[in-house]
Design a protein around this motif. Structure first.
Motif, short mmCIF file in Angstrom:
data_model
loop_
_atom_site.label_atom_id
_atom_site.label_comp_id
_atom_site.label_asym_id
_atom_site.label_seq_id
_atom_site.Cartn_x
_atom_site.Cartn_y
_atom_site.Cartn_z
N VAL A 1 1.11 -1.21 0.19
CA VAL A 1 0.32 -0.11 0.16
C VAL A 1 0.80 1.15 0.30
CG1 VAL A 1 -1.95 1.12 1.35
CG2 VAL A 1 -1.85 -1.45 1.14
N GLY A 2 1.07 1.81 -1.45
CA GLY A 2 1.74 3.48 -1.42
C GLY A 2 3.83 2.80 -1.02
N ASP A 3 4.19 3.40 -0.22
CA ASP A 3 5.78 2.61 0.25
C ASP A 3 5.39 1.48 1.70
OD1 ASP A 3 6.25 4.68 -1.47
OD2 ASP A 3 6.16 6.37 -0.07
N TRP A 4 4.38 1.51 1.74
CA TRP A 4 4.37 0.58 2.88
C TRP A 4 4.26 -1.22 1.77
CZ3 TRP A 4 1.08 -3.39 4.31
CH2 TRP A 4 2.00 -4.19 5.32
N GLN A 5 4.82 -2.11 2.50
CA GLN A 5 4.55 -2.97 2.40
C GLN A 5 4.87 -4.01 2.79
OE1 GLN A 5 8.08 -3.39 -1.52
NE2 GLN A 5 6.60 -1.73 -2.90
N THR A 6 5.14 -5.88 2.79
CA THR A 6 5.35 -6.60 3.49
C THR A 6 6.18 -6.58 2.99
OG1 THR A 6 4.00 -8.28 2.21
CG2 THR A 6 2.85 -7.63 4.32
N GLN A 7 6.92 -7.85 3.24
CA GLN A 7 8.88 -8.09 3.59
C GLN A 7 8.62 -9.07 2.06
OE1 GLN A 7 10.43 -10.75 6.81
NE2 GLN A 7 12.29 -10.33 5.57
N GLY A 8 7.93 -9.96 1.76
CA GLY A 8 7.98 -10.38 0.34
C GLY A 8 7.03 -9.67 -0.61
#
Length: 785
Positions: free
Chosen positions: A409-416
């Motif tokens: 979401v935008g600049d936020w991402q889960t690790q994988g």
């Protein structure tokens, strides 16, 4: 198995697992009973990722189950098509773990018919819109060439295979998306190509559907002037731009709740109709309102003005069916339905449902590749592969092997997420290759490839258009022949036939003659008296006063209990009552008497245990038989609960759900005998068969009362007298049934249409549904039947 959802696969694994073993941490690790799970699937045809079909899961399960057996013999396509498929996809479909299966070459049956064709080799340094237009025009030209030149196509298999010239219905145009649909339709119309759109996702984009949805939007929202103007200008209301401008100049407003001072009659009447429908939207269900609108605006009749009325009607039926499907989900408002339909138009959704082609419908079929899955066509034209696929960025990516969701979401991402996104893009590209494989292998005799794409395509564009790969494979393999689409002949316009013009005097004379015939018909038909078999029985009952007799004359609907019993007896196997309890429960709930389901089941079992019903079960029989006959100015009609053949003729069974004490049974039976006489007369007139007896089965006690022999003859005679028919039944029996010159008027042919199910006074119910017509043929001379 290539299209299997992970949840379905999990269910299959647990069904095939060793019983009474602990559940593993992951269902793929379940211990399987050897030989219990057998899977058949072609991973090259896995094109349902939108429905959670996953190549990674396919490969994991394939490894888990065991031995891999390859089936490579193709029994559909001619060698020219298979040669291209093997050459192109052998290079385009490379094995990649969790992304793409291994390509295995196919083997074709020997055949000299058919071929591989292509067009669109000249690259165009123009805008993409112009490329689409030129491609659509060449598709229409190709259809014209195939039909006019009579390309040989085959039908049947093996020794039964025959060759004949191609017709319109042998051609199928496959498109990957709806992008070029409008231009294709315009090209077909220009070149006189009859066509039909078969995939739902294509039909929703047609002009008829868009206009109908605009009308529904205007009915729902009086403030939406865009939808209102679209509705007024649509064929449903037919207001011209000049009329709309004049309405505005006169002080009229485009608001049916406050239309203003305009005087243009067409616009005024249209706004009044929209206002009335706006009020009806809360009184009718969404499907009823849609069908009401189609009927009252005569949209089906307007279809006759179109070059292909059938196609227009199919599109209206599609919206009506969608409305019924939508209402079944529990969402009941018109606004939610309109928003849903508009969402289908905006989004690239997949509707793989395909309507069955009618044998006599000479038309080119246009389908999406998802809609063509599992089908085959003599001639397939593949179009729409001249641009690269540019999907929206995926924000939620499931990993169904590890049971994880990766989110960005935008600049936020889960690790994988970054790795999952790269894998998702590769999977999308791999599926697009499999999509073209499915399209190419739909062809039986001829495959036509469109190579249209822009000249400005560069090596930096990723991924490249698949039309580029087609062109490379055709050149490297020296395959196929280029079509000379410029040789297609335009359609010859039909010659205008001279229309004879009647003079005013001739027109007035024809109108006067028509009016005179109309008056005669009204005079003759207006005097017909209509009776029912149960109505005659009620009239014969001395215990009923005149008001009660009137109430029973045409069957005013029976009790809830009676309708439930009749409904179950209409469908339950007469010789197998294992399903009776379930059916009784369902019908009792439908009638609002769920607490009496046991009584309904008991009544049905008592009826089926009687001698007449057992005899019917062992013989040729019919249930819920509508009958009708007109004779000597009267119409008699009725429904027979159960009719079966005996050695001497027909036998009638009529169920009675009266809950009467024993001392009342004989009294009631006396007036039922006249009803039996009416059934016997109806059958004699309608099918010219003798009736050996009438059996009345009382479901409350399981008792049977019969009308036979002399009693039946007397009942017949009384019915004739009540209908003012004249001679007794014995005299009638001497007449030649095919003649009407024996001193009595012969039976007149009449057709009656009754909407929905018919309910008799004791619960008798027909099998019509609320949106169908029930047609009853009445007796008449054999030449008229």
């Amino acid at each position: 198995f290539q299209d299997t959802d992970p949840l379905q696969a999990e269910i299959a694994f647990y069904l095939a697992a060793v019983p009474d073993t602990p559940f593993p941490a992951h269902w793929l690790d379940a211990e399987l009973v050897p030989g219990k799970l057998f899977l058949v699937g072609d991973p090259k045809q896995s094109i349902y990722r939108f429905r959670r079909a996953d190549i990674a899961l396919y490969q994991k399960i394939q490894e888990r189950v065991g031995e891999d057996v390859a089936l490579i013999q193709n029994f559909r396509s001619v060698p020219a098509v298979i040669d291209f498929v093997n050459h192109h996809f052998g290079g385009a479909m490379h094995y990649e773990q969790d992304v793409q299966p291994e390509y295995r070459a196919l083997v074709a049956e020997p055949s000299a018919e058919g071929g591989l064709w292509y067009f669109g080799t000249e690259l165009a340094n123009v805008r993409q819109d112009e490329v689409w237009r030129r491609e659509a025009d060449d598709v229409a030209r190709t259809c014209r060439l195939a039909k006019d030149e009579g390309w040989p196509v085959t039908r049947g298999k093996g020794a039964q295979r025959i060759t004949r010239p191609a017709g319109w219905q042998d051609i199928c145009v496959l498109i990957p998306t709806r992008t070029n649909l409008r231009r294709l339709e315009r090209a077909f119309e220009t070149w006189g190509i009859p066509y039909r759109l078969e995939s739902g996702e294509l039909i929703v984009m047609t002009q008829e559907v868009r206009e109908l949805v605009s009308c529904l939007r205007a009915i729902d929202d009086p403030s939406d002037q865009v939808a209102l103007l679209a509705a007024l200008r649509s064929p449903a209301y037919g207001c011209s731009d000049a009329e709309l401008a004049l309405w505005r100049d006169q002080g009229g407003r485009f608001n049916y709740e406050a239309p203003g001072a305009g005087t243009v009659e067409q616009v005024k009447a249209s706004l009044a109709d929209l206002a009335e429908l706006h009020q009806l939207r809360h009184e009718l269900s969404v499907p009823a309102l849609v069908e009401n609108f189609i009927d009252r605006r005569l949209l089906v009749a307007q279809g006759f003005a179109q070059p292909r009325p059938r196609e227009t009607w199919r599109r209206y039926r599609y919206v009506a069916k969608r409305a019924r499907d939508f209402a079944a989900t529990g969402r009941a408002t018109l606004r939610s339905f309109v928003e849903w339909m508009e969402g289908l138009e905006r989004e690239q959704y997949r509707d793989s449902g395909v309507s069955a082609a009618e044998e006599d419908d000479e038309a080119v079929r246009v389908l999406t590749i998802h809609g063509a899955k599992g089908l085959e066509f003599p001639i397939v034209i593949m179009t729409g592969w001249g641009s690269s696929k540019r999907g929206d960025r995926t924000q939620v990516i499931p990993d169904r092997i590890l049971g994880r969701l990766e989110v960005g979401v935008g600049d936020w991402q889960t690790q994988g997420y970054r790795n999952a996104l790269a894998r998702e893009k590769r999977a999308d590209l791999a599926e697009s290759v499999r999509l073209t494989y499915v399209a190419a292998t739909r062809a039986r005799d001829h495959l036509v490839l469109s190579l249209w794409r822009r000249e400005a395509w560069s090596m930096s564009e990723e991924p490249p258009a698949q039309a580029v790969g087609f062109a490379d494979s055709l050149e490297s393999g020296q395959l196929g022949r280029q079509l000379a689409v410029d040789l297609a002949a335009p359609p010859v316009p039909a010659a205008a036939l001279p229309m004879p013009q009647a003079t005013p005097a001739e027109h007035r004379a024809e109108e006067a003659e028509w009016l005179a015939k109309r008056r005669e018909l009204i005079s003759a038909l207006g005097g017909l008296s209509i009776s029912t078999a149960t109505g005659l029985a009620r009239e014969a009952d001395p215990d009923l006063d005149s008001e009660e007799i009137g109430a029973f004359r045409r069957g005013q609907g029976g009790t809830s209990f009676g309708r439930a019993v009749h409904a179950v007896l209409q469908v339950v196997p007469l010789d197998d009552l294992t399903s009776v309890d379930h059916l009784a429960q369902a019908q009792a709930v439908a009638e609002g008497i769920g607490h009496r389901a046991g009584e309904v089941a008991a009544a049905v079992k008592r009826a089926c245990g009687t001698e007449p019903v057992r005899a019917a079960a062992a013989a040729r029989h019919w249930r819920e038989v509508p009958l009708g006959a007109s004779h000597a100015g009267s119409v008699l009609e009725g429904f027979v609960d159960l009719l079966f053949e005996t050695a001497g003729g027909l036998r009638v069974v009529d169920y009675k759900t009266d809950n009467a004490p024993a001392d009342e049974l004989e009294k009631r039976f006396r007036h039922y005998r006249l009803q039996g006489g009416a059934y016997a007369l109806l059958l004699k007139l309608a099918v010219e068969r003798d009736v050996t007896g009438i059996d009345f089965v009382f479901t409350a006690t399981g008792e049977v009362r019969s009308v036979v022999d002399a009693d039946l003859a007397a009942a017949l005679a009384e019915v004739r007298l009540r209908l003012a028919e004249g001679p007794a039944v014995e005299e009638e029996d001497q007449r030649d049934p095919g003649r009407g010159d024996q001193g009595q008027p012969e039976a007149e042919p009449v057709v009656a249409a009754e909407p929905g199910g018919h309910h008799d006074d004791d619960g008798h119910q027909g099998d019509g549904e609320g949106d169908q017509l029930q047609l009853t043929w009445f007796a008449g001379p054999e030449k008229d039947r």
